[in-house]
Design a protein around this motif. Structure first.
Motif, PDB file in Angstrom:
ATOM      1  N   ILE A 165       0.859  -1.181   0.000  1.00  0.00           N
ATOM      2  CA  ILE A 165       0.000   0.000   0.000  1.00  0.00           C
ATOM      3  C   ILE A 165       0.891   1.225   0.000  1.00  0.00           C
ATOM      4  O   ILE A 165       1.618   1.479   0.951  1.00  0.00           O
ATOM      5  N   GLY A 166       0.822   1.984  -1.074  1.00  0.00           N
ATOM      6  CA  GLY A 166       1.606   3.222  -1.144  1.00  0.00           C
ATOM      7  C   GLY A 166       2.749   3.086  -2.130  1.00  0.00           C
ATOM      8  O   GLY A 166       3.351   2.028  -2.275  1.00  0.00           O
ATOM      9  N   THR A 167       3.033   4.190  -2.834  1.00  0.00           N
ATOM     10  CA  THR A 167       4.071   4.153  -3.865  1.00  0.00           C
ATOM     11  C   THR A 167       5.106   5.250  -3.665  1.00  0.00           C
ATOM     12  O   THR A 167       5.651   5.784  -4.612  1.00  0.00           O
ATOM     13  N   GLY A 168       5.318   5.613  -2.410  1.00  0.00           N
ATOM     14  CA  GLY A 168       6.373   6.587  -2.149  1.00  0.00           C
ATOM     15  C   GLY A 168       7.726   5.909  -2.239  1.00  0.00           C
ATOM     16  O   GLY A 168       7.859   4.835  -2.827  1.00  0.00           O
ATOM     17  N   LEU A 169       8.715   6.523  -1.609  1.00  0.00           N
ATOM     18  CA  LEU A 169      10.055   5.970  -1.696  1.00  0.00           C
ATOM     19  C   LEU A 169      10.120   4.552  -1.149  1.00  0.00           C
ATOM     20  O   LEU A 169      10.796   3.696  -1.705  1.00  0.00           O
ATOM     21  N   HIS A 227       3.669  11.270  -1.805  1.00  0.00           N
ATOM     22  CA  HIS A 227       4.145  12.513  -1.205  1.00  0.00           C
ATOM     23  C   HIS A 227       5.657  12.588  -0.968  1.00  0.00           C
ATOM     24  O   HIS A 227       6.174  13.668  -0.683  1.00  0.00           O
ATOM     25  N   SER A 228       6.365  11.489  -1.113  1.00  0.00           N
ATOM     26  CA  SER A 228       7.832  11.582  -1.068  1.00  0.00           C
ATOM     27  C   SER A 228       8.307  12.622  -2.075  1.00  0.00           C
ATOM     28  O   SER A 228       9.376  13.219  -1.919  1.00  0.00           O
ATOM     29  N   VAL A 229       7.497  12.829  -3.096  1.00  0.00           N
ATOM     30  CA  VAL A 229       7.847  13.754  -4.177  1.00  0.00           C
ATOM     31  C   VAL A 229       8.134  15.157  -3.654  1.00  0.00           C
ATOM     32  O   VAL A 229       8.860  15.925  -4.261  1.00  0.00           O
ATOM     33  N   ALA A 230       7.571  15.486  -2.508  1.00  0.00           N
ATOM     34  CA  ALA A 230       7.672  16.867  -2.033  1.00  0.00           C
ATOM     35  C   ALA A 230       8.863  17.117  -1.120  1.00  0.00           C
ATOM     36  O   ALA A 230       9.119  18.258  -0.743  1.00  0.00           O
ATOM     37  N   ALA A 281      13.154   5.706   4.182  1.00  0.00           N
ATOM     38  CA  ALA A 281      12.133   5.127   3.311  1.00  0.00           C
ATOM     39  C   ALA A 281      12.789   4.290   2.212  1.00  0.00           C
ATOM     40  O   ALA A 281      12.381   3.153   1.952  1.00  0.00           O
ATOM     41  N   ALA A 282      13.828   4.846   1.600  1.00  0.00           N
ATOM     42  CA  ALA A 282      14.489   4.119   0.524  1.00  0.00           C
ATOM     43  C   ALA A 282      15.204   2.891   1.070  1.00  0.00           C
ATOM     44  O   ALA A 282      15.158   1.812   0.466  1.00  0.00           O
ATOM     45  N   GLY A 283      15.848   3.036   2.205  1.00  0.00           N
ATOM     46  CA  GLY A 283      16.559   1.909   2.811  1.00  0.00           C
ATOM     47  C   GLY A 283      15.603   0.782   3.161  1.00  0.00           C
ATOM     48  O   GLY A 283      15.843  -0.387   2.821  1.00  0.00           O
ATOM     49  N   ASP A 284      14.493   1.135   3.807  1.00  0.00           N
ATOM     50  CA  ASP A 284      13.483   0.126   4.147  1.00  0.00           C
ATOM     51  C   ASP A 284      13.012  -0.604   2.893  1.00  0.00           C
ATOM     52  O   ASP A 284      12.916  -1.826   2.862  1.00  0.00           O
TER      53      ASP A 284
END
Lengths: 247, 214, 638
Positions: free
Chosen positions: C40-44, C73-76, C445-448
């Protein structure tokens, strides 16, 4: 600053299948500091409180970066101020009493879903076709192993900042998606990491772009003029070059 | 193969190459036409004769017609596709900041095509023997046509429209061929403007001078 | 009562992750294809994990509420992403990054998790660079870094003020590659309405197709929440206005413990509120504090234009109070200091709820060109929003709700207390303790997503290889779908007078006033009552026009606000429980004489993991925090 009044003419359409039409609304007590979307929020509050369906529009970050919002305002995608998305367009850029016509993006590849919401999934399909560098997590080499000149890297960044809002398609008289596609092609063409798959990428992305029903580029430059991130036409030239190189 | 020849980029590529070839031809034509300004019909007529008979020119001529055909067919196909790409028009017409010339290429191009057809009736078809006239004395035919005010006005209007077409055409062709950068593009735009003024003006002054001489 | 087993591997800090990876159970490639994973979710974190799991060969289904995964929202995120590369040769190391985070989080995070994220940070930078993320570079062609708050090294990689966008688009591109490869299926415009639990394990989800209103069932062997934080509970925040807590909240109600819900970061530099219809607060990146100096007038109520106030009448309060870190103190400290000055009557602007962020000296020193190069897009954004020119006069900034350190409790494997349900990125609680340092959210977020979850989820899935594809016809799915439909019907049937936005604003005000930058017992208790009353009012006076079987944005909002009403109570309960000040959680009763946070390590050195208990009060489970490798110290930036 005193409050402002506006005459709004907004495209209302229940869904993809039904026909839509313009509906007029008068709105007052608009603060010049409000963003264009906040102005619509105010209208929607009024509509909802009287049990009517609000004007549907896509929006999310409201700080000009997610690319969700986009309306065709008085003949211009994202409104009269170049370099701004609709969410960043403050009402102070309009005059008190202005009539404002708000339409959804119009393109065969962007069918209207409801009111001002259009389906931009064609953009995603183009990116799926080839907008990536094939590197598996864990396979990357040390980041500084490949040196890239600052000029090249900055130039790649300038192409990479596309937010995928669709204003280029909306403003192009041919509803062409060349600026959008070229921004991604350029980003990867300017970086050594992108070179390995360059040929396959440009072929696949152009082919998918055509399949989605966008028009052809006729170099009018409307896309560049109306891109909220000011992505340049030189990207399209680069896309063309990359494409010729691929055959 | 289809992908290569008929992708959005390839079609433009073909358009641009064809256009550029036509752009090369125009000054040649202008050079010959300027001979109309001489009192002596001989140079013009022999140039016309040379163009009509020299074998190498024959080859180029075929190429030229093919180019025109491709440019027209592709142009119309692209335009139809472009119209179909936006089946529902905007209520408020697009006010995006672009050069007007770029937006009306199909119309300026179409006008030039109509002129071209008239031109064929006046000259080329005579050469082919399809229309009556003396193929060895185009000089006289040209002078005669330039005495008709209606024709001259049509001629001028078409060349003004051709200028509009050329102004966008030249720079656009470079962009399509992928030749665009921050340094050269302004130069090319400048050259486009010069070309788009000088060449049509060269054609347009001929009837004017002829009138004045008379 | 649940048992909290953090499953921290044995061994020295720097060997734990390596040991874990070499001993964890794996799933063989042929079996991976047969295992479904829902994300669920497509952020980082979401897009990253989807890509990485797809690359491994799992069958992945990804959901997001936006029209495209590229809009998460990682985009921001603006400023940057940390890594312990030590490219600047300024003494950085994995240990130092780990230590800075532990200290920055005020010793309320788990050592092993934090060390691990510091360890993978370098891989993240390598990976993004390989994906074509155009990070800023030096003239020599190497990657550039800059400084961020709360640290004394330069370890923040950046792409102008759009680092989050560039990293997200990198993640989006790797996601696209897997969509093309057929390992990942993307479901945009879906709101998750519930988690389906079968025999005590997360086995699927119920989603609403936001285009058609259709309620859909999806099943999987494991469910991963990468649904972000809940900072929009304050209504006005720096988050995307549709960001919400619903997915995490539904997980909580299905048995996943919620950890430290009151730990919310208030970002010190956002553009202050300008009008009553304002829908969000736009962040001005922390990186601005590298060059900008923060000040207020020395005289109370000085309403002169900033440029008319002479140097000797300016109070550079951060430099005054924290000479070592100056303007680069961590966010919680900077936010509270701004609030303190404004509450004392020194604030600037019409409302007095703002402080100056001044670039005069930096422009004088480096020239306008350099400043424009560094922050041009932020300055422009500021000017468009406020109509004021920050090159000519100081920016006005004020704190705003930003990031939630709290979130679903997860063990070392990032699994929640509900077996088979994982939580990554901002939606979990794991790495930032009571305060997050700048540029470490993208890192985490990216590491996870790319490097941790793909390694840990196999340990769970290795036990699932004999479980056939899960049918969506079971009674658990029926029940969950029925509940979801009933709630939608209920929201639509109230037909009151107020919009969900109106209720959201009121809730946000309560939370901001009583459970925001500083809290006290009296206020929190008052807030608890106010939220309870507001919730009742919400369920009796809400107006949602339209119907459920249609695109209905008001219905979407209403569902989210309804969940916020419940979450608010848990946040307040947690804040009341924690009778100490630590990081972003500042209880006014517990402060030093000079106004600094006073921690109570003897009684509160634990993670508060709240367990849902139906209509009764939630149950508090404590995971004691053991500090084996660092010494607990007073966190000082003076």
């Amino acid at each position: 600053m005193p409050d402002m009044k506006f005459k709004l003419k907004i495209w209302r359409q229940k869904n993809e299948k039904t026909k839509g039409s313009f509906v007029s609304y008068d709105l007052d007590n608009v603060s010049p500091d409000m963003s264009f979307l906040e102005m619509l929020d105010a209208l929607n509050k009024r509509l909802v409180e009287s049990g009517k369906e609000p004007v549907a529009f896509d929006h999310d970050c409201r700080e000009g970066i997610c690319g969700s919002c986009g309306m065709y305002i008085n003949g211009l995608p994202h409104g009269p101020v170049p370099g701004l998305t609709t969410c960043h367009l403050a009402m102070r850029y309009f005059n008190d009493g202005d009539s404002i016509t708000i339409e959804p993006w119009r393109a065969k590849a962007f069918p209207v879903i409801k009111d001002l919401i259009v389906d931009r999934s064609a953009f995603d399909r183009i990116q799926v076709a080839g907008g990536f560098i094939s590197v598996t997590a864990g396979a990357a080499s040390e980041a500084n192993a490949i040196l890239i000149t600052k000029t090249k890297s900055d130039e790649a960044f300038d192409s990479a900042i596309c937010i995928g809002c669709g204003a280029c398609v909306a403003s192009c008289k041919n509803a062409s998606a060349m600026l959008f596609v070229s921004a991604k092609i350029s980003q990867f063409a300017l970086l050594p990491q992108g070179h390995v798959e360059a040929k396959a990428r440009v072929r696949a992305m152009v082919q998918e772009m055509d399949r989605q029903g966008f028009g052809n580029c006729s170099n009018t430059g409307a896309c560049e003029a109306r891109c909220p991130k000011q992505i340049k036409l030189t990207n399209i030239a680069r896309l063309n070059r990359e494409y010729y190189k691929a055959y | 193969m289809n992908k290569i020849l008929f992708s959005a980029v390839s079609k433009k590529f073909v358009m641009a190459l064809a256009g550029l070839f036509l752009l090369l031809f125009l000054p040649v034509h202008l050079g010959i036409n300027l001979m109309l300004l001489k009192d002596d019909p001989q140079p013009f007529n022999s140039a016309a004769h040379f163009m009509a008979t020299f074998p190498l020119v024959k080859v180029v001529e075929v190429l030229l017609f093919l180019t025109i055909l491709i440019h027209v067919v592709y142009g119309i196909t692209l335009q139809i596709q472009n119209w179909l790409s936006r089946p529902v028009r905007y209520e408020v017409s697009n006010r995006a900041e672009t050069s007007a010339f770029s937006r009306f290429m199909i119309w300026t191009g179409g006008s030039v095509l109509i002129f071209l057809i008239i031109h064929f009736f006046n000259f080329y078809f005579i050469k082919l023997g399809l229309v009556e006239g003396d193929p060895e004395n185009f000089y006289a035919i040209a002078w005669q046509l330039f005495t008709i005010p209606g024709y001259v006005i049509l001629y001028w209007v078409c060349f003004i429209l051709l200028g509009f077409h050329l102004f966008h055409a030249l720079q656009s062709a470079f962009q399509t061929l992928g030749l665009n950068n921050d340094f050269w593009t302004p130069v090319i735009k400048g050259l486009s403007l010069i070309y788009a003024i000088v060449v049509p003006l060269g054609f347009a002054v001929i009837p004017l001078v002829i009138w004045l001489i008379k | 009562m649940i048992t909290l087993n953090a499953k921290i591997p044995e061994g020295p800090l720097e060997e734990k992750w390596t040991r874990y990876k070499s001993t964890t159970k794996l799933v063989n490639p042929a079996n991976k294809k047969k295992l479904d994973i829902i994300i669920i979710g497509t952020g980082l974190s979401g897009a990253g994990s989807a890509a990485a799991l797809g690359e491994l060969g799992y069958n992945v289904k990804v959901f997001c509420y936006q029209d495209s995964p590229r809009r998460a929202h990682s985009v921001a995120a603006q400023g940057g992403i940390n890594a312990a590369k030590n490219y600047k040769h300024d003494g950085d190391s994995v240990y130092r990054l780990f230590y800075d985070m532990i200290k920055g989080g005020d010793f309320r995070a788990r050592e092993a998790n934090v060390y691990r994220i510091a360890e993978v940070s370098n891989q993240v930078i390598d990976h993004y660079t390989a994906l074509g993320v155009p990070f800023a570079r030096e003239y020599g062609g190497t990657l550039d870094t800059r400084s961020f708050g709360g640290v004394q090294v330069s370890r923040t990689f950046y792409a102008k003020g759009q680092t989050g966008q560039q990293c997200l688009l990198g993640a989006y591109s790797s996601l696209n590659r897997q969509i093309k490869a057929g390992t990942v299926t993307m479901y945009p415009r879906r709101d998750m309405l519930d988690i389906v639990v079968i025999d005590g394990r997360a086995r699927g989800i119920i989603v609403r197709n936001l285009l058609t209103g259709e309620i859909e069932r999806h099943s999987a062997h494991a469910v991963v929440l990468a649904s972000g934080g809940y900072g929009t509970i304050y209504y006005l925040s720096t988050l995307a206005v549709n960001s919400n807590a619903s997915a995490a909240w539904k997980a909580y109600k299905k048995g996943a413990a919620f950890a430290n819900p009151s730990f919310v970061q208030i970002h010190p530099s956002s553009i202050p509120q300008l009008n009553e219809f304002q829908s969000k607060l736009t962040l001005m990146s922390e990186s601005l504090r590298n060059d900008g100096r923060i000040w207020v007038p020395k005289n109370k109520g000085d309403k002169r234009p900033a440029n008319d106030i002479p140097e000797e009448e300016r109070d550079y309060y951060l430099e005054r109070r924290y000479p070592t870190f100056g303007n680069l103190v961590p966010r919680d400290v900077a936010s509270r200091a701004a609030k303190e000055r404004c509450d004392a009557g020194y604030g600037v602007g019409e409302t007095g709820l703002a402080v100056n962020l001044d670039f005069r000296d930096a422009i004088k020193k480096h020239g306008k060109k350099v400043i424009e190069n560094r922050y041009g897009n932020l300055f422009e954004m500021y000017q468009h929003i406020t109509g004021l020119d920050p090159y000519e006069e100081p920016m006005r900034i004020y704190p705003a709700g930003h990031y939630t350190m709290g979130g679903l409790w997860v063990d070392y494997e990032l699994m929640t207390t509900l077996p088979g349900l994982f939580s990554i990125g901002e939606s979990n609680f794991s790495d930032h303790g009571a305060n997050r340092l700048g540029a470490s959210s993208l890192m985490q977020a990216a590491g996870d997503g790319y490097f941790i979850l793909p390694n840990t989820i196999s340990n769970y899935l290795s036990g699932e290889i004999r479980t056939p594809r899960i049918p969506t016809t079971g009674s658990e799915f029926d029940e969950a779908e029925k509940n979801a439909k009933e709630r939608i019907a209920k929201l639509l049937s109230i037909k009151g007078k107020n919009t969900s936005t109106t209720f959201h604003k009121r809730l946000g005000k309560i939370m901001w006033d009583y459970c925001g930058m500083t809290r006290n017992e009296e206020g929190l208790k008052k807030a608890l009552k106010m939220v309870e009353e507001l919730k009742k009012e919400f369920w009796s006076d809400l107006m949602v026009p339209g119907e459920g079987a249609d695109l209905n944005q008001e219905l979407e909002k209403a569902g989210r606000v309804a969940d916020f009403m419940e979450l608010a109570k848990l946040m307040i309960t947690d804040a009341l429980n924690r009778k100490e000040s630590c990081g972003a959680h500042f209880r006014e009763e517990y402060q030093t004489p000079d106004g600094e946070a006073m921690r109570n390590d003897r009684e509160y050195s634990y993670v508060a993991a709240w367990e849902y208990n139906g209509d009764d009060e939630p149950v508090l489970n404590k995971e004691p925090l053991k500090f084996e490798f660092v010494e607990l110290k007073e966190r000082s930036y003076k």
